[in-house]
Design a protein around this motif. Structure first.
Motif, PDB file in Angstrom:
ATOM      1  N   THR A  55     -74.890 -15.865 -31.821  1.00 53.31           N
ATOM      2  CA  THR A  55     -73.834 -15.591 -30.849  1.00 53.31           C
ATOM      3  C   THR A  55     -72.472 -16.013 -31.384  1.00 53.31           C
ATOM      4  O   THR A  55     -71.468 -15.306 -31.227  1.00 53.31           O
ATOM      5  CB  THR A  55     -74.136 -16.312 -29.526  1.00 53.31           C
ATOM      6  OG1 THR A  55     -75.448 -15.952 -29.081  1.00 53.31           O
ATOM      7  CG2 THR A  55     -73.133 -15.931 -28.457  1.00 53.31           C
ATOM      8  N   PHE A  59     -69.524 -13.062 -32.132  1.00 51.31           N
ATOM      9  CA  PHE A  59     -68.368 -12.994 -31.240  1.00 51.31           C
ATOM     10  C   PHE A  59     -67.174 -13.771 -31.764  1.00 51.31           C
ATOM     11  O   PHE A  59     -66.185 -13.928 -31.049  1.00 51.31           O
ATOM     12  CB  PHE A  59     -68.766 -13.510 -29.853  1.00 51.31           C
ATOM     13  CG  PHE A  59     -69.724 -12.606 -29.149  1.00 51.31           C
ATOM     14  CD1 PHE A  59     -69.270 -11.558 -28.372  1.00 51.31           C
ATOM     15  CD2 PHE A  59     -71.091 -12.781 -29.294  1.00 51.31           C
ATOM     16  CE1 PHE A  59     -70.140 -10.708 -27.736  1.00 51.31           C
ATOM     17  CE2 PHE A  59     -71.977 -11.937 -28.661  1.00 51.31           C
ATOM     18  CZ  PHE A  59     -71.504 -10.886 -27.881  1.00 51.31           C
ATOM     19  N   HIS A  67     -66.189 -11.691 -24.986  1.00 53.49           N
ATOM     20  CA  HIS A  67     -67.240 -12.701 -24.868  1.00 53.49           C
ATOM     21  C   HIS A  67     -68.109 -12.489 -23.644  1.00 53.49           C
ATOM     22  O   HIS A  67     -69.174 -13.098 -23.536  1.00 53.49           O
ATOM     23  CB  HIS A  67     -66.617 -14.096 -24.828  1.00 53.49           C
ATOM     24  CG  HIS A  67     -65.955 -14.481 -26.108  1.00 53.49           C
ATOM     25  ND1 HIS A  67     -65.248 -15.661 -26.280  1.00 53.49           N
ATOM     26  CD2 HIS A  67     -65.886 -13.835 -27.308  1.00 53.49           C
ATOM     27  CE1 HIS A  67     -64.780 -15.721 -27.506  1.00 53.49           C
ATOM     28  NE2 HIS A  67     -65.150 -14.626 -28.153  1.00 53.49           N
ATOM     29  N   ALA A  70     -71.700 -11.421 -24.423  1.00 51.17           N
ATOM     30  CA  ALA A  70     -72.530 -12.298 -25.250  1.00 51.17           C
ATOM     31  C   ALA A  70     -73.991 -12.257 -24.824  1.00 51.17           C
ATOM     32  O   ALA A  70     -74.903 -12.103 -25.645  1.00 51.17           O
ATOM     33  CB  ALA A  70     -71.989 -13.730 -25.205  1.00 51.17           C
ATOM     34  N   THR A  74     -76.840 -10.534 -27.256  1.00 53.38           N
ATOM     35  CA  THR A  74     -77.826 -11.474 -27.798  1.00 53.38           C
ATOM     36  C   THR A  74     -79.235 -11.112 -27.335  1.00 53.38           C
ATOM     37  O   THR A  74     -80.183 -11.126 -28.125  1.00 53.38           O
ATOM     38  CB  THR A  74     -77.487 -12.906 -27.365  1.00 53.38           C
ATOM     39  OG1 THR A  74     -76.150 -13.217 -27.775  1.00 53.38           O
ATOM     40  CG2 THR A  74     -78.440 -13.900 -28.005  1.00 53.38           C
TER      41      THR A  74
END
Length: 227
Positions: A55, A59, A67, A70, A74
């Motif tokens: 992550t 990012f 963000h 995320a 992920t």
């Protein structure tokens, strides 16, 4: 012979139940689950470290608006890794060798990045279609080329994932068939070929992880252009 090679990429059915649906559910069992203990297990610690590093690296070039993706990206990366590795287990099926599934993942996510760019910063999003300083005569041609390249992105995502996994699985099956044929005739050559098969399987595990990472990384780059 040709049909038997490509039978592994057909969606199998068992007692009327498509195994593709079961294989799509199975990876969620492998994802890290929270525990009530004070200390995590070694496996959970490694999983959390891997997810945190991925992550962070993915990012890092994105601003704060990006963000928000995320958790989605992920989870998608972990999901693709487990799906890609399913085909390396006996009597299983690899869903990501199906172009329809890969396009079903790539098209909505790519379209979401484009819609976000058009909604939040339409001028900058449309500015990607025409590089700065372009001669007047080349403006129509470049706009057409950039538009085609924009719409071909989701197909490139899906085809790349499908082609890499399909080629790897076909090569593994061909080498394993060679081992079975050479075993009664030339055991020494069959043993050397089996070593090659083991190395090829390890390479395919690496390819399964790398292709999942590349899929998510390209999506993050598309997102970077639109946030």
């Amino acid at each position: 012979m040709t049909l038997s090679l490509f039978d592994q990429f057909m969606s199998p059915w068992f007692m009327g139940v498509p195994l593709l649906a079961i294989s799509l559910i199975f990876p969620w069992i492998l994802l890290p689950m929270p525990t009530l203990r004070w200390l995590n297990s070694r496996l959970l610690t490694v999983q959390n470290w891997f997810i945190g590093r991925f992550t962070h690296q993915t990012f890092l070039p994105l601003n704060v608006e990006g963000h928000k993706w995320a958790l989605l990206l992920t989870s998608l990366m972990l999901f693709l890794i487990t799906l890609n590795m399913l085909g390396l287990l006996p009597y299983t099926f690899t869903p990501t060798t199906q172009l329809s599934l890969n396009l079903g993942l790539a098209v909505p996510l790519w379209l979401a990045t484009v819609i976000i760019g058009m909604r939040n910063q339409p001028t900058a999003a449309l500015g990607h279609l025409l590089p700065e300083g372009t001669p007047t005569l080349l403006i129509p041609v470049l706009i057409i080329i950039e538009t085609i390249s924009l719409f071909i992105r989701p197909f490139a995502l899906g085809v790349r994932l499908t082609a890499n996994l399909t080629a790897g699985h076909l090569l593994i099956q061909l080498v394993s068939m060679a081992v079975m044929v050479l075993l009664p005739l030339m055991p020494t050559v069959a043993a050397l070929t089996a070593i090659l098969l083991i190395m090829l399987t390890l390479l395919e595990i690496a390819v399964a992880m790398i292709q999942a990472y590349v899929f998510v990384l390209l999506l993050s780059l598309y997102l970077q252009e639109n946030v």
